[in-house]
Scaffold this motif. Structure first.
Motif, PDB file in Angstrom:
ATOM      1  N   THR B 266       0.841  -1.193   0.000  1.00  0.00           N
ATOM      2  CA  THR B 266       0.000   0.000   0.000  1.00  0.00           C
ATOM      3  C   THR B 266       0.878   1.245   0.000  1.00  0.00           C
ATOM      4  OG1 THR B 266      -1.717  -1.170   1.204  1.00  0.00           O
ATOM      5  CG2 THR B 266      -1.831   1.232   1.207  1.00  0.00           C
ATOM      6  N   THR B 267       0.562   2.166  -0.896  1.00  0.00           N
ATOM      7  CA  THR B 267       1.353   3.380  -1.026  1.00  0.00           C
ATOM      8  C   THR B 267       0.440   4.577  -0.812  1.00  0.00           C
ATOM      9  OG1 THR B 267       2.794   2.296  -2.603  1.00  0.00           O
ATOM     10  CG2 THR B 267       2.857   4.693  -2.572  1.00  0.00           C
ATOM     11  N   THR B 268       0.930   5.508  -0.026  1.00  0.00           N
ATOM     12  CA  THR B 268       0.169   6.740   0.172  1.00  0.00           C
ATOM     13  C   THR B 268       0.717   7.810  -0.761  1.00  0.00           C
ATOM     14  OG1 THR B 268      -0.042   6.120   2.486  1.00  0.00           O
ATOM     15  CG2 THR B 268      -0.657   8.383   1.902  1.00  0.00           C
ATOM     16  N   ILE B 269      -0.177   8.453  -1.478  1.00  0.00           N
ATOM     17  CA  ILE B 269       0.251   9.476  -2.427  1.00  0.00           C
ATOM     18  C   ILE B 269      -0.576  10.731  -2.222  1.00  0.00           C
ATOM     19  CG2 ILE B 269       1.006   7.844  -4.191  1.00  0.00           C
ATOM     20  CD1 ILE B 269      -1.682   8.336  -5.591  1.00  0.00           C
ATOM     21  N   GLU B 270      -0.109  11.812  -2.840  1.00  0.00           N
ATOM     22  CA  GLU B 270      -0.895  13.033  -2.820  1.00  0.00           C
ATOM     23  C   GLU B 270      -1.363  13.331  -4.232  1.00  0.00           C
ATOM     24  OE1 GLU B 270       0.587  16.497  -0.475  1.00  0.00           O
ATOM     25  OE2 GLU B 270      -0.003  17.565  -2.303  1.00  0.00           O
ATOM     26  N   VAL B 271      -2.686  13.407  -4.378  1.00  0.00           N
ATOM     27  CA  VAL B 271      -3.282  13.691  -5.687  1.00  0.00           C
ATOM     28  C   VAL B 271      -4.286  14.815  -5.522  1.00  0.00           C
ATOM     29  CG1 VAL B 271      -4.773  12.810  -7.525  1.00  0.00           C
ATOM     30  CG2 VAL B 271      -3.024  11.338  -6.533  1.00  0.00           C
ATOM     31  N   ALA B 272      -4.223  15.813  -6.369  1.00  0.00           N
ATOM     32  CA  ALA B 272      -5.165  16.937  -6.331  1.00  0.00           C
ATOM     33  C   ALA B 272      -5.302  17.498  -4.917  1.00  0.00           C
ATOM     34  CB  ALA B 272      -6.537  16.509  -6.881  1.00  0.00           C
ATOM     35  N   GLY B 273      -4.170  17.554  -4.225  1.00  0.00           N
ATOM     36  CA  GLY B 273      -4.164  18.150  -2.900  1.00  0.00           C
ATOM     37  C   GLY B 273      -4.702  17.240  -1.812  1.00  0.00           C
ATOM     38  N   ARG B 274      -4.947  15.958  -2.151  1.00  0.00           N
ATOM     39  CA  ARG B 274      -5.499  15.038  -1.152  1.00  0.00           C
ATOM     40  C   ARG B 274      -4.567  13.862  -0.940  1.00  0.00           C
ATOM     41  NH1 ARG B 274     -11.290  13.244  -0.124  1.00  0.00           N
ATOM     42  NH2 ARG B 274      -9.833  12.023   1.086  1.00  0.00           N
ATOM     43  N   ALA B 275      -4.533  13.348   0.255  1.00  0.00           N
ATOM     44  CA  ALA B 275      -3.755  12.140   0.525  1.00  0.00           C
ATOM     45  C   ALA B 275      -4.642  10.937   0.229  1.00  0.00           C
ATOM     46  CB  ALA B 275      -3.280  12.116   1.964  1.00  0.00           C
ATOM     47  N   ILE B 276      -4.116  10.027  -0.582  1.00  0.00           N
ATOM     48  CA  ILE B 276      -4.899   8.873  -1.031  1.00  0.00           C
ATOM     49  C   ILE B 276      -4.028   7.646  -0.928  1.00  0.00           C
ATOM     50  CG2 ILE B 276      -5.745   7.809  -3.175  1.00  0.00           C
ATOM     51  CD1 ILE B 276      -6.845  10.627  -3.843  1.00  0.00           C
ATOM     52  N   GLU B 277      -4.649   6.510  -0.583  1.00  0.00           N
ATOM     53  CA  GLU B 277      -3.886   5.264  -0.522  1.00  0.00           C
ATOM     54  C   GLU B 277      -4.166   4.430  -1.768  1.00  0.00           C
ATOM     55  OE1 GLU B 277      -4.687   3.119   3.002  1.00  0.00           O
ATOM     56  OE2 GLU B 277      -3.727   4.615   4.319  1.00  0.00           O
ATOM     57  N   VAL B 278      -3.103   3.806  -2.278  1.00  0.00           N
ATOM     58  CA  VAL B 278      -3.240   2.900  -3.417  1.00  0.00           C
ATOM     59  C   VAL B 278      -2.899   1.508  -2.927  1.00  0.00           C
ATOM     60  CG1 VAL B 278      -2.469   2.347  -5.750  1.00  0.00           C
ATOM     61  CG2 VAL B 278      -2.552   4.732  -4.991  1.00  0.00           C
ATOM     62  N   ALA B 279      -3.868   0.595  -3.049  1.00  0.00           N
ATOM     63  CA  ALA B 279      -3.618  -0.789  -2.638  1.00  0.00           C
ATOM     64  C   ALA B 279      -2.964  -1.541  -3.791  1.00  0.00           C
ATOM     65  CB  ALA B 279      -4.927  -1.449  -2.249  1.00  0.00           C
ATOM     66  N   ASP B 280      -2.267  -2.609  -3.486  1.00  0.00           N
ATOM     67  CA  ASP B 280      -1.671  -3.470  -4.507  1.00  0.00           C
ATOM     68  C   ASP B 280      -0.813  -2.661  -5.484  1.00  0.00           C
ATOM     69  OD1 ASP B 280      -1.058  -5.744  -5.896  1.00  0.00           O
ATOM     70  OD2 ASP B 280      -2.932  -5.778  -7.041  1.00  0.00           O
ATOM     71  N   ASP B 281       0.048  -1.801  -4.937  1.00  0.00           N
ATOM     72  CA  ASP B 281       0.869  -0.932  -5.784  1.00  0.00           C
ATOM     73  C   ASP B 281       2.047  -1.702  -6.351  1.00  0.00           C
ATOM     74  OD1 ASP B 281       2.154   1.148  -6.993  1.00  0.00           O
ATOM     75  OD2 ASP B 281       3.179   1.785  -5.138  1.00  0.00           O
ATOM     76  N   ARG B 282       2.190  -1.667  -7.679  1.00  0.00           N
ATOM     77  CA  ARG B 282       3.302  -2.369  -8.334  1.00  0.00           C
ATOM     78  C   ARG B 282       4.261  -1.400  -9.020  1.00  0.00           C
ATOM     79  NH1 ARG B 282      -0.566  -6.797 -11.493  1.00  0.00           N
ATOM     80  NH2 ARG B 282      -1.838  -7.318  -9.669  1.00  0.00           N
ATOM     81  N   SER B 283       4.133  -0.090  -8.711  1.00  0.00           N
ATOM     82  CA  SER B 283       4.894   0.904  -9.466  1.00  0.00           C
ATOM     83  C   SER B 283       6.365   0.924  -9.088  1.00  0.00           C
ATOM     84  CB  SER B 283       4.309   2.296  -9.223  1.00  0.00           C
ATOM     85  OG  SER B 283       4.535   2.678  -7.874  1.00  0.00           O
ATOM     86  N   GLY B 284       6.685   0.489  -7.864  1.00  0.00           N
ATOM     87  CA  GLY B 284       8.070   0.539  -7.416  1.00  0.00           C
ATOM     88  C   GLY B 284       8.530   1.944  -7.044  1.00  0.00           C
ATOM     89  N   LEU B 285       7.608   2.879  -6.961  1.00  0.00           N
ATOM     90  CA  LEU B 285       7.996   4.246  -6.619  1.00  0.00           C
ATOM     91  C   LEU B 285       8.272   4.356  -5.116  1.00  0.00           C
ATOM     92  CD1 LEU B 285       5.449   6.296  -8.780  1.00  0.00           C
ATOM     93  CD2 LEU B 285       7.858   5.804  -9.265  1.00  0.00           C
TER      94      LEU B 285
END
Lengths: 297, 394
Positions: B266-285
Motif C-alpha cells: 500500500t502506497t500513500t500518495i498526494e493527488v489533487a491536494g489530497r492524501a490517497i492510498e493505493v492498494a496493490d501498488d506495483r509501481s516501485g515508486l
C-alpha cells in the motif's frame, strides 16, 4: 415528348462519339483493304500501262507463294529469332526496371526510349559502320583473334559481320527491343510485391516464386511485346536491305520491289495478303498457346 | 475479483514455448524499429502485438516470418535459432494485410500453393485444401478467382492458405484492417473460433486495442520499438505497467501524483491536494517520487453524497454531461483545477447536472499508481495508418 426526345439523343451519343474513329477506319483501313483485294485478283493486260482488270485472278496468289517462298520463310524465321532475342534481352531488363531500379527507374526508362529520337533509318545505317570491314566490331574481334570463335558459333560468317543473316537479325533485335521492354515492364510493374513475399512465405524459394507467380502474371506483357516486335520485324525491309545481302532479302523488300520497280501491283497485293493471313493465323495460334485471353476480352 | 480470475486465461501454465524473441533489436539506418524485445510465445496461444503505427510490431512480425533479419539478438522457433533462415524455410505462415492472394489462380489453387511447394503427395494436398476450405466455410467457392470474392471472403481464403500448412505459428499482419466495422467484428469471432478449432499459435498484429482485448490470450503493448507490457487483456487493462499503456488501452483519468509513504503493497500518495492510498501498488515508486495516478472513467462514481464510506473521494463540480445511451459521460473539475471524466450508468433520475457540486469516488481496487508523468500518455489519435481497401485485379 421532351423526355423521349432527350432519351433518344442519349442513345445516339455513343455513336456520335464513335463516328470519327469509325470514319477513319472505313476510309483508311476498310476501303484500302477492299481496293488491295480487288487489285490482288486483277490482271494487267498491258505491261506498260498502269491499268488493271478485275478478273478473279486467283493464280496471283499461287504465283506469289511459289515465287517468294524463300523470302516468306526467311522473314518469319528472322523475325522469330529477333523476337526470341528481344525477350532474352528485354525481360531481364524490364524485371530490373520494375523491381530493382529504385530511384534510377525513370532515368533508365528514359534511356530505353532515347533511341526513338533518332530516325530508324539513321540508326540502322549506323550499324553498317559499326559492323563494317573497317568498323570497331570487327577490329575488336581481329585484335583479340576471336574471329575463328565467332565464325564457329555463328556470330560471323567467314570473318564478316556485315551483309550476313546474323547482322539482319541483330538489326531487327536492336530496333525493336524497346517494344518488348515496355509492355513487359508495364505488366511486371503492376505485380504487387506482396505476392512474391506470399510465395516465399508459402515455401517457395525465390526462383520458384518467380516461376509460379511473377512469370505467369507477366505473360500478357510478353504476349503484347511479341506482337509489337514480331509483326513489324517480319514486315521490315530496312534492316535486310542495309545490313544483309541478296540472299537475306525479306518479304518487305520483295513487296516494295514488286510495287515500285516492277509495277506488278496484282502480285504485290496478293503477296501482301498472304503475308497478312499468315501473321493473323500465327497470332491467333500464339494467343491460344499462351492462354492469353487479352485478345478476345 | 472472481470475474477477474475467471477471465485470466491459463497462459502461464508451463505450456511449451513456440517462439522465443531473445533480446531482439532491429535498426534501419539510424532508426531503431525494435529495441531489445524479449518475450516468448507459448504453444496454442493467441498472442497480440498492439501499438500505434511505427511502434515496431510489424517489424517484429516480419522478423518472425523471415522477411527481416534481426540486427542483434535471436529468434527461436521451437528451440531452433531461425534468425537468419529465409522465409521459405521457416515453418510459420503469414496472413498479409492486403491478403496477397494470387490473382492468376483460383481459390483452390491459392490454398494448395503451400502444400504443393512442399511437394506433399497429391491426395494429401487435396485432403488438406478441402478440409481448410471447410474450416473457413468457403468450399463452394473453390473454382472462383480471388477477384470474384468479397473482402471478407478473400480474408478467409488468405487464412486458409496459411493454415493449410499446419504452421508452428500463424502470423497475422493487421488482417482485419481493410474490412468495415460489422465485418471486422464478425471476423474477430470467426478468427477466435478457427484458432480454437485448429489449435495453432496465432500471432496477431493490430493497432486496434478493442480487437486485441477481444481476441487475445496475451497482449504485448509496444511503443517506439519497445515492449511496454505483456499480459492478459484483463491485466493490461486493470494493471497497466506504464502511463503509455494506461492511455493507449481504454480511457483513463491520469493525474500527477507524489508518493508520500510506502507500507507493504500500500502506497500513500498526494493527488489533487489530497492524501490517497493505493492498494496493490506495483509501481516501485519510493517516497518523494513523482508518478501518475490512474482511475478508469467507468470505475468512478458521481454522487451528490458519498454512499459508501469505503471509497476514496474528491470534491468535484460537474462541467459537462453527455448522454451516450447506456452510460452518461461526466466531465468534472477537481478543486485543484484538474479535470476528470466519469462514465456512470444512465439511470432515469437523480443524476447530477452541470454546475452541481458532487463527490467523485472510486474503490480501492480501481486505482493504479504508475511511474512517469501523465504526459507520457499517447495524446493525439493513435490511429492506424490509413489502409486502402484490398486491390482486386483481373
Amino acid at each position: 415528348m421532351a423526355g423521349e426526345n432527350s432519351l433518344r439523343k442519349g442513345r445516339r451519343a455513343p455513336y456520335g462519339l464513335l463516328s470519327p474513329g469509325m470514319l477513319w477506319l472505313i476510309l483508311f483501313f476498310l476501303v484500302p483493304m477492299w481496293t488491295l483485294l480487288r487489285i490482288a485478283l486483277s490482271t494487267k493486260p498491258n505491261a506498260f500501262l498502269p491499268e488493271y482488270e478485275f478478273t478473279w485472278e486467283w493464280s496471283n496468289f499461287s504465283d506469289a507463294v511459289s515465287r517468294f517462298q524463300p523470302e516468306l520463310v526467311r522473314s518469319f524465321s528472322y523475325a522469330a529469332a529477333a523476337t526470341i532475342l528481344c525477350i532474352a534481352i528485354g525481360y531481364p531488363l524490364a524485371y530490373y526496371l520494375a523491381f530493382k531500379a529504385g530511384k534510377y527507374r525513370s532515368v533508365l526508362l528514359a534511356m530505353v526510349m532515347v533511341p526513338f529520337f533518332i530516325s530508324f533509318l539513321i540508326r540502322t545505317i549506323a550499324w553498317q559502320t559499326i559492323l563494317g570491314q573497317e568498323g570497331p566490331a570487327l577490329w575488336f574481334m581481329e585484335t583479340f583473334r576471336l574471329v575463328t570463335i565467332t565464325d564457329a558459333i555463328g556470330l560471323t560468317s567467314s570473318g564478316a559481320f556485315l551483309n550476313t543473316p546474323q547482322a539482319v537479325i541483330l538489326g531487327l533485335t536492336y530496333n525493336f527491343v524497346p517494344f518488348m521492354i515496355l509492355p513487359i515492364y508495364v505488366s511486371l510493374e503492376k505485380i504487387d510485391p506482396g505476392l512474391i513475399s506470399a510465395g516465399q512465405d508459402l515455401y517457395s524459394a525465390p526462383r520458384q516464386a518467380f516461376r509460379k507467380i511473377v512469370l505467369p502474371l507477366s505473360l500478357p506483357g510478353v504476349f503484347a511485346g511479341t506482337l509489337l516486335t514480331f509483326i513489324p520485324s517480319a514486315g521490315d525491309y530496312i534492316n535486310a536491305e542495309l545490313l544483309g545481302n541478296v540472299k537475306t532479302s525479306m518479304i518487305g523488300s520483295q513487296i516494295s520491289k514488286l510495287f515500285l520497280k516492277e509495277s506488278n501491283y496484282p502480285e504485290a497485293a496478293a503477296l501482301s495478303f498472304i503475308f497478312m493471313a499468315i501473321i493473323t493465323i500465327g497470332v491467333l495460334v500464339y494467343a491460344k498457346l499462351l492462354g492469353t485471353d487479352e485478345l478476345s476480352a | 475479483m472472481t470475474i477477474a480470475d475467471a477471465a485470466e486465461p491459463a497462459v502461464s501454465t508451463g505450456r511449451k514455448p513456440v517462439i522465443e524473441i531473445d533480446d531482439v533489436s532491429k535498426v534501419f539506418g539510424d532508426f531503431t524499429a525494435v529495441d531489445h524485445a524479449d518475450f516468448t510465445i507459448a504453444e496454442g496461444e493467441f498472442f497480440s502485438m498492439l501499438g500505434p503505427s511505427g511502434c515496431g510490431k510489424t517489424t517484429t512480425l516480419r522478423m518472425i516470418a523471415g522477411f527481416e533479419m534481426p540486427s542483434s539478438g535471436a529468434i527461436r522457433l521451437q528451440g531452433q535459432d531461425v534468425s537468419n533462415v529465409p522465409p521459405h524455410k521457416r515453418d510459420v505462415n503469414t496472413v498479409f494485410q492486403q491478403y496477397a492472394l494470387f490473382p492468376h489462380m483460383n481459390v483452390w489453387d491459392n490454398v494448395a500453393y503451400g502444400p504443393r511447394a512442399k511437394k506433399l503427395p497429391k491426395d494429401e494436398v487435396a485432403k488438406r485444401v478441402d478440409e481448410l476450405l471447410g474450416v473457413v466455410k468457403l468450399s463452394d467457392f473453390a473454382k472462383r478467382r480471388p477477384s470474384q470474392l468479397s473482402g471478407g471472403q478473400q480474408q478467409r481464403i488468405a487464412l486458409a492458405r496459411a493454415l493449410v500448412n499446419y504452421p508452428k505459428a500463424l502470423l497475422l499482419d493487421e488482417p482485419l484492417g481493410a474490412l468495415d466495422l460489422k465485418l471486422r467484428q464478425s471476423m474477430q469471432l470467426e478468427l477466435k473460433r478457427i484458432q480454437r478449432e485448429v489449435g495453432i499459435t496465432f500471432i496477431f498484429v493490430t493497432h486496434d486495442q478493442e480487437e486485441a482485448l477481444t481476441m487475445s490470450d496475451r497482449i504485448a503493448v509496444m511503443n517506439k520499438g519497445r515492449v511496454e507490457q505483456i499480459g492478459s487483456p484483463r491485466e493490461i487493462y486493470d494493471h497497466p505497467a506504464t502511463v503509455f499503456v494506461a492511455g493507449f488501452i481504454g480511457q483513463a483519468n491520469l493525474w500527477p501524483a507524489v508518493v508520500k509513504a510506502n507500507q507493504g503493497t500500500t502506497t500513500t500518495i498526494e493527488v489533487a491536494g489530497r492524501a490517497i492510498e493505493v492498494a496493490d501498488d506495483r509501481s516501485g515508486l519510493r517516497p518523494g517520487d513523482h508518478g501518475t495516478f490512474m482511475v478508469r472513467p467507468e470505475r468512478m462514481y458521481v454522487e451528490p453524497q458519498l454512499s459508501d464510506p469505503d471509497r476514496w473521494t474528491v470534491d468535484a463540480v460537474v462541467t459537462e454531461l453527455v448522454f451516450q445511451g447506456p452510460v452518461v459521460r461526466y466531465e468534472l473539475r477537481l478543486p485543484d483545477g484538474s479535470g476528470a471524466v466519469a462514465h456512470v450508468p444512465a439511470r432515469r433520475d437523480g443524476l447530477p447536472i452541470p454546475g452541481d457540486t458532487v463527490q467523485a469516488s472510486w474503490s480501492d481496487e480501481s486505482s493504479v499508481l504508475l511511474p512517469g508523468s501523465p504526459d507520457q500518455a499517447p495524446t493525439v489519435e493513435t490511429g492506424p495508418p490509413i489502409t486502402a481497401p484490398p486491390v482486386t485485379r483481373d
